[in-house]
Design an enzyme around this catalytic site. Structure first.
Site, PDB file in Angstrom:
ATOM      1  CG  HIS A 158      25.508  33.994  18.790  1.00  0.00           C
ATOM      2  ND1 HIS A 158      26.819  34.192  18.448  1.00  0.00           N
ATOM      3  CD2 HIS A 158      24.799  34.153  17.642  1.00  0.00           C
ATOM      4  CE1 HIS A 158      26.899  34.459  17.149  1.00  0.00           C
ATOM      5  NE2 HIS A 158      25.680  34.436  16.638  1.00  0.00           N
TER       6      HIS A 158
ATOM      7  CG  HIS B  35      23.355  31.500  13.912  1.00  0.00           C
ATOM      8  ND1 HIS B  35      24.384  31.384  13.007  1.00  0.00           N
ATOM      9  CD2 HIS B  35      23.501  32.716  14.496  1.00  0.00           C
ATOM     10  CE1 HIS B  35      25.116  32.495  13.043  1.00  0.00           C
ATOM     11  NE2 HIS B  35      24.590  33.321  13.941  1.00  0.00           N
ATOM     12  CD  GLU B  36      20.692  34.637  16.579  1.00  0.00           C
ATOM     13  OE1 GLU B  36      21.347  35.130  17.516  1.00  0.00           O
ATOM     14  OE2 GLU B  36      20.930  34.883  15.384  1.00  0.00           O
TER      15      GLU B  36
HETATM   16 ZN   LIG Z   1      25.107  35.095  14.780  1.00  0.00          ZN
END
Ligand SMILES: [Zn+2]
Length: 367
Positions: free
Chosen positions: A70, A66-67
């Protein structure tokens, strides 16, 4: 990031873990191991715990993915990623600056939840497609729902969550002001935080903790956005220290002492010196006057005691204070000279003066 320590790199991005994470890893392993042992008694006494640990590690791999989502979009926009960290409540990709446009900010924010949703779909497809059964099916199914939960939780529209950043980008787009976006999304984060706490009091402890977390962080982002918004609306010229310590090099030491030092309770150690054209030529230190007998002061000029002075940068009067403060941080300095286009020295802009200016405005304008 107290106590956080580095464990290596992820695609060249420094990767940090907070010690609290091990506690969570232990708890999650215990919970999953216990659930697997209850569901599949045939696994025996040890295997459920190993599978539990394996699942817990995959859970954190999901957080990291998830990170990385980004981070990947940020890197595509030319933004550096300083680090990725694992905390009690998940992860954090620490970017070295904000996106330049609301659309770019929107994509950085939504990339994480998109990765989580994608992983959830992929895992569901694998679980069904591969016809998994037993513990393998249970683990894949669990990870699919964890990734979905990760996406949905992060899409809650309050800062500091991703949904808050999406909301910020939308308000930024509408108003044209990024700080208004942050303040609005922080307020929503605080409201959601209060709701979570209110419902937590009657129910889940997690709601209580999440509510507290939202309130803490949303309040901080709103505060710092407010300050940044004020700084963006002011210029270096607004913060030039009143009666900035500037003297002409043509003055005699006698005139200098009479006009600037004697009777001046706030006399300084050092004064900036300018030439006829008002350009900065150096500085004079008041201590150096002691080396000259007072009787000679009328015949000695300031320029004879001139010391070279080095500033790592100069700023234009029109530069916004937000940029001045950024410059202070980058250069690790407390003050910079403000110089007009024509080279004339306007004065010094100092950190302490900026703080005083903000305090004065905060008092004058309590909203
Ligand atoms: Zn996030």
């Amino acid at each position: 990031m107290n106590g956080t320590f580095r464990v290596g790199n992820l695609f060249g991005i420094p990767f940090y873990i907070n010690p609290s994470w091990f506690l969570v890893l232990g708890l999650v392993t215990w919970q999953y191991g216990g659930a697997l042992a209850a569901l599949f008694p045939t696994l025996g006494p040890v295997a459920p715990w190993i599978l539990g640990l394996f699942t817990a590690l995959l859970l954190f791999a999901s957080v990291i993915a998830h990170e990385l989502g980004h981070s990947w979009v940020a890197i595509k926009q030319g933004i550096g990623v300083k680090s990725i960290s694992l905390f009690l409540f998940g992860g954090l990709a620490n970017l070295d600056r904000e996106s330049k446009t609301p659309a770019e900010a929107f994509w950085v924010a939504i990339a994480g939840p998109l990765v989580s949703i994608l992983l959830s779909g992929l895992l569901t497809a694998i679980g069904i497609g591969a016809g998994l059964t037993g513990p393998a099916a249970a683990i894949v199914q669990l990870l699919a729902s964890i990734n979905l939960a990760l996406a949905l939780f992060n899409l809650i529209p309050g800062l500091p969550l991703d949904g808050g950043n999406i909301l910020k980008a939308i308000v930024w787009k509408i108003t044209g002001n990024p700080y208004k976006g942050i303040i609005f999304a922080s307020r929503v984060g605080q409201i959601i935080g209060w709701i979570a706490i209110a419902t937590g009091i009657f129910g889940s402890t997690w709601n209580l903790i999440i509510g507290w977390f939202l309130l803490q962080n949303a309040g901080q982002s709103a505060q710092s956005a407010k300050i940044q918004n004020q700084l963006a609306g002011l210029t270096a010229a607004d913060a030039v220290t009143p009666g900035s310590p500037i003297v002409s090099q043509e003055l005699s030491l006698r005139e200098f002492a009479n006009n600037y030092l004697i009777g001046n309770t706030q006399s300084l150690r050092r004064y900036l010196v300018t030439d006829d054209a008002g350009q900065l030529v150096g500085a004079i230190e008041t201590d150096d006057l002691k080396a000259i007998p007072t009787g000679n002061w009328p015949s000695v000029q300031v320029k004879e005691l001139l010391k070279a002075i080095e500033f790592s940068a100069t700023v234009e009067p029109e530069l916004s204070l937000l940029e001045v403060v950024t410059l202070f941080e980058q250069l690790k300095v407390q003050e910079l000279p403000v110089i007009r286009d024509n080279g004339v020295l306007l004065g010094l802009v100092e950190k302490t003066e900026i703080v005083r200016l903000l305090e004065k405005r905060a008092l004058g304008n309590p909203a």
